[in-house]
Motif scaffolding. Structure first.
Motif, PDB file in Angstrom:
ATOM      1  N   VAL A 296      28.581  18.742 -16.242  1.00  9.34           N
ATOM      2  CA  VAL A 296      27.197  19.148 -15.986  1.00  9.34           C
ATOM      3  C   VAL A 296      26.399  18.844 -17.251  1.00  9.34           C
ATOM      4  O   VAL A 296      26.968  18.709 -18.334  1.00  9.34           O
ATOM      5  CB  VAL A 296      27.091  20.649 -15.626  1.00  9.34           C
ATOM      6  N   PRO A 297      25.072  18.746 -17.139  1.00  6.18           N
ATOM      7  CA  PRO A 297      24.262  18.467 -18.328  1.00  6.18           C
ATOM      8  C   PRO A 297      24.123  19.702 -19.219  1.00  6.18           C
ATOM      9  O   PRO A 297      24.251  20.832 -18.758  1.00  6.18           O
ATOM     10  CB  PRO A 297      22.900  18.067 -17.739  1.00  6.18           C
ATOM     11  N   VAL A 298      23.859  19.436 -20.497  1.00  8.08           N
ATOM     12  CA  VAL A 298      23.568  20.501 -21.454  1.00  8.08           C
ATOM     13  C   VAL A 298      22.058  20.435 -21.720  1.00  8.08           C
ATOM     14  O   VAL A 298      21.597  19.543 -22.440  1.00  8.08           O
ATOM     15  CB  VAL A 298      24.365  20.321 -22.763  1.00  8.08           C
ATOM     16  N   PRO A 299      21.267  21.350 -21.145  1.00  4.39           N
ATOM     17  CA  PRO A 299      19.812  21.293 -21.299  1.00  4.39           C
ATOM     18  C   PRO A 299      19.379  21.285 -22.769  1.00  4.39           C
ATOM     19  O   PRO A 299      19.898  22.042 -23.591  1.00  4.39           O
ATOM     20  CB  PRO A 299      19.326  22.569 -20.607  1.00  4.39           C
ATOM     21  N   GLY A 300      18.444  20.387 -23.074  1.00  6.04           N
ATOM     22  CA  GLY A 300      17.859  20.330 -24.412  1.00  6.04           C
ATOM     23  C   GLY A 300      18.722  19.699 -25.486  1.00  6.04           C
ATOM     24  O   GLY A 300      18.275  19.532 -26.613  1.00  6.04           O
ATOM     25  N   HIS A 301      19.962  19.333 -25.195  1.00  8.60           N
ATOM     26  CA  HIS A 301      20.834  18.706 -26.187  1.00  8.60           C
ATOM     27  C   HIS A 301      20.700  17.192 -26.050  1.00  8.60           C
ATOM     28  O   HIS A 301      21.560  16.513 -25.484  1.00  8.60           O
ATOM     29  CB  HIS A 301      22.286  19.162 -25.982  1.00  8.60           C
ATOM     30  N   PHE A 302      19.606  16.661 -26.588  1.00 11.14           N
ATOM     31  CA  PHE A 302      19.245  15.264 -26.396  1.00 11.14           C
ATOM     32  C   PHE A 302      20.093  14.326 -27.246  1.00 11.14           C
ATOM     33  O   PHE A 302      20.402  14.621 -28.387  1.00 11.14           O
ATOM     34  CB  PHE A 302      17.764  15.057 -26.723  1.00 11.14           C
ATOM     35  N   THR A 303      20.448  13.190 -26.654  1.00 11.23           N
ATOM     36  CA  THR A 303      21.263  12.194 -27.351  1.00 11.23           C
ATOM     37  C   THR A 303      20.569  10.836 -27.424  1.00 11.23           C
ATOM     38  O   THR A 303      21.175   9.861 -27.840  1.00 11.23           O
ATOM     39  CB  THR A 303      22.633  12.022 -26.656  1.00 11.23           C
ATOM     40  N   SER A 304      19.304  10.777 -27.003  1.00 12.40           N
ATOM     41  CA  SER A 304      18.561   9.514 -27.058  1.00 12.40           C
ATOM     42  C   SER A 304      17.089   9.809 -27.321  1.00 12.40           C
ATOM     43  O   SER A 304      16.624  10.923 -27.084  1.00 12.40           O
ATOM     44  CB  SER A 304      18.698   8.741 -25.739  1.00 12.40           C
ATOM     45  N   PRO A 305      16.356   8.797 -27.781  1.00 12.67           N
ATOM     46  CA  PRO A 305      14.908   8.978 -27.929  1.00 12.67           C
ATOM     47  C   PRO A 305      14.241   9.002 -26.550  1.00 12.67           C
ATOM     48  O   PRO A 305      14.847   8.601 -25.554  1.00 12.67           O
ATOM     49  CB  PRO A 305      14.474   7.741 -28.730  1.00 12.67           C
ATOM     50  N   PRO A 306      12.990   9.461 -26.473  1.00 12.21           N
ATOM     51  CA  PRO A 306      12.280   9.494 -25.185  1.00 12.21           C
ATOM     52  C   PRO A 306      12.107   8.091 -24.598  1.00 12.21           C
ATOM     53  O   PRO A 306      11.923   7.114 -25.321  1.00 12.21           O
ATOM     54  CB  PRO A 306      10.920  10.091 -25.536  1.00 12.21           C
ATOM     55  N   MET A 307      12.195   8.019 -23.263  1.00  6.79           N
ATOM     56  CA  MET A 307      11.974   6.775 -22.527  1.00  6.79           C
ATOM     57  C   MET A 307      10.945   7.067 -21.447  1.00  6.79           C
ATOM     58  O   MET A 307      11.080   8.047 -20.722  1.00  6.79           O
ATOM     59  CB  MET A 307      13.257   6.304 -21.831  1.00  6.79           C
ATOM     60  N   ARG A 308       9.948   6.222 -21.335  1.00  6.73           N
ATOM     61  CA  ARG A 308       8.948   6.387 -20.283  1.00  6.73           C
ATOM     62  C   ARG A 308       9.305   5.441 -19.140  1.00  6.73           C
ATOM     63  O   ARG A 308       9.438   4.239 -19.341  1.00  6.73           O
ATOM     64  CB  ARG A 308       7.553   6.081 -20.825  1.00  6.73           C
ATOM     65  N   LYS A 309       9.457   6.001 -17.944  1.00  3.55           N
ATOM     66  CA  LYS A 309       9.884   5.224 -16.782  1.00  3.55           C
ATOM     67  C   LYS A 309       8.996   5.557 -15.594  1.00  3.55           C
ATOM     68  O   LYS A 309       8.430   6.636 -15.506  1.00  3.55           O
ATOM     69  CB  LYS A 309      11.340   5.551 -16.406  1.00  3.55           C
TER      70      LYS A 309
ATOM     71  N   GLN B  13       0.838  -1.202   0.000  1.00  2.02           N
ATOM     72  CA  GLN B  13       0.000   0.000   0.000  1.00  2.02           C
ATOM     73  C   GLN B  13       0.877   1.258   0.000  1.00  2.02           C
ATOM     74  O   GLN B  13       0.593   2.217  -0.716  1.00  2.02           O
ATOM     75  CB  GLN B  13      -0.943   0.018   1.206  1.00  2.02           C
ATOM     76  N   SER B  14       1.943   1.235   0.780  1.00  2.00           N
ATOM     77  CA  SER B  14       2.867   2.369   0.824  1.00  2.00           C
ATOM     78  C   SER B  14       3.473   2.614  -0.555  1.00  2.00           C
ATOM     79  O   SER B  14       3.602   3.756  -0.995  1.00  2.00           O
ATOM     80  CB  SER B  14       3.964   2.103   1.847  1.00  2.00           C
ATOM     81  N   LYS B  15       3.821   1.541  -1.240  1.00  2.00           N
ATOM     82  CA  LYS B  15       4.391   1.660  -2.588  1.00  2.00           C
ATOM     83  C   LYS B  15       3.360   2.229  -3.565  1.00  2.00           C
ATOM     84  O   LYS B  15       3.675   3.074  -4.393  1.00  2.00           O
ATOM     85  CB  LYS B  15       4.884   0.294  -3.065  1.00  2.00           C
ATOM     86  N   ARG B  16       2.112   1.780  -3.458  1.00  3.14           N
ATOM     87  CA  ARG B  16       1.056   2.295  -4.335  1.00  3.14           C
ATOM     88  C   ARG B  16       0.768   3.768  -4.072  1.00  3.14           C
ATOM     89  O   ARG B  16       0.485   4.527  -4.990  1.00  3.14           O
ATOM     90  CB  ARG B  16      -0.226   1.483  -4.163  1.00  3.14           C
ATOM     91  N   ASP B  17       0.841   4.182  -2.811  1.00  2.00           N
ATOM     92  CA  ASP B  17       0.512   5.560  -2.433  1.00  2.00           C
ATOM     93  C   ASP B  17       1.656   6.534  -2.684  1.00  2.00           C
ATOM     94  O   ASP B  17       1.439   7.741  -2.744  1.00  2.00           O
ATOM     95  CB  ASP B  17       0.130   5.629  -0.946  1.00  2.00           C
ATOM     96  N   TRP B  18       2.901   6.027  -2.798  1.00  2.00           N
ATOM     97  CA  TRP B  18       4.057   6.907  -2.954  1.00  2.00           C
ATOM     98  C   TRP B  18       3.944   7.715  -4.231  1.00  2.00           C
ATOM     99  O   TRP B  18       3.569   7.199  -5.281  1.00  2.00           O
ATOM    100  CB  TRP B  18       5.338   6.065  -2.959  1.00  2.00           C
ATOM    101  N   GLN B  19       4.273   8.995  -4.161  1.00  3.70           N
ATOM    102  CA  GLN B  19       4.205   9.882  -5.321  1.00  3.70           C
ATOM    103  C   GLN B  19       5.553  10.586  -5.460  1.00  3.70           C
ATOM    104  O   GLN B  19       6.061  11.161  -4.492  1.00  3.70           O
ATOM    105  CB  GLN B  19       3.090  10.905  -5.127  1.00  3.70           C
ATOM    106  N   HIS B  20       6.127  10.530  -6.629  1.00  3.69           N
ATOM    107  CA  HIS B  20       7.409  11.200  -6.856  1.00  3.69           C
ATOM    108  C   HIS B  20       7.191  12.717  -6.946  1.00  3.69           C
ATOM    109  O   HIS B  20       6.079  13.179  -7.158  1.00  3.69           O
ATOM    110  CB  HIS B  20       8.082  10.673  -8.123  1.00  3.69           C
TER     111      HIS B  20
ATOM    112  N   VAL C   3       3.635  12.015 -16.762  1.00  5.76           N
ATOM    113  CA  VAL C   3       2.341  11.435 -17.127  1.00  5.76           C
ATOM    114  C   VAL C   3       1.896  10.535 -15.981  1.00  5.76           C
ATOM    115  O   VAL C   3       2.377   9.413 -15.849  1.00  5.76           O
ATOM    116  CB  VAL C   3       2.435  10.625 -18.439  1.00  5.76           C
ATOM    117  N   GLY C   4       1.002  11.036 -15.130  1.00  3.73           N
ATOM    118  CA  GLY C   4       0.557  10.267 -13.974  1.00  3.73           C
ATOM    119  C   GLY C   4       1.729   9.982 -13.057  1.00  3.73           C
ATOM    120  O   GLY C   4       2.436  10.887 -12.632  1.00  3.73           O
ATOM    121  N   LYS C   5       1.953   8.706 -12.765  1.00  2.00           N
ATOM    122  CA  LYS C   5       3.067   8.323 -11.896  1.00  2.00           C
ATOM    123  C   LYS C   5       4.352   8.072 -12.671  1.00  2.00           C
ATOM    124  O   LYS C   5       5.383   7.757 -12.095  1.00  2.00           O
ATOM    125  CB  LYS C   5       2.704   7.068 -11.095  1.00  2.00           C
TER     126      LYS C   5
END
Length: 138
Positions: free
Chosen positions: A89-102, A30-37, A65-67
């Motif tokens: 440090v990261p370079v904002p917006g300079h993407f090197t991969s396709p989108p991943m949903r996690k 239940q704790s895992k289901r209720d956890w929100q990032h 998108v949701g959780k």
């Protein structure tokens, strides 16, 4: 068992222990289901990995998108260099991969992490990260 009373006591203890274990597992589920990032669009995550050298990868969250979150790997740049060490440090917006949903993982008040290619990507704290300088690893 030496007596029926001893047998009955052992059975009762076993049942009570099993009920306690089941209740604990239910609470954790239940704790895992209720956890929100708390990750938001624009946040950066990073991984630090390697054998005999340290590599750093950065990821930028592009959608929530949701959780789940959508993220993409981004390029990094060296902001400080020392013998054998770079700080990146990261370079904002300079993407090197396709989108991943996690789906971020975490528990309680943890910030959470995202598992990317067997690595745990944690929220970047805004500070340059140590990386082995080019030519110093394998």
């Amino acid at each position: 068992f030496r007596s029926e009373a001893e047998r009955d006591r052992q059975i009762a203890e076993s049942i009570a222990a099993r009920k306690s274990t089941m209740a604990y597992k239910d609470e954790r589920a239940q704790s895992k289901r209720d956890w929100q990032h708390s990750l938001q669009v624009g946040d950066f995550l990073y991984t630090s990995w390697g054998y005999d050298q340290t590599n750093v990868s950065f990821y930028q969250i592009t959608d929530v998108v949701g959780k789940s979150v959508v993220l993409r790997e981004v390029a990094s740049k060296v902001v400080k260099s020392e013998p054998q060490a770079d700080y990146v440090v990261p370079v904002p917006g300079h993407f090197t991969s396709p989108p991943m949903r996690k789906i971020p993982q975490g528990r309680g008040s943890e910030e959470g992490y995202v598992k990317v290619e067997r690595q745990h990507a944690s929220k970047w704290d805004g500070k340059p990260k140590y990386s082995t300088a080019s030519g110093w690893g394998h």
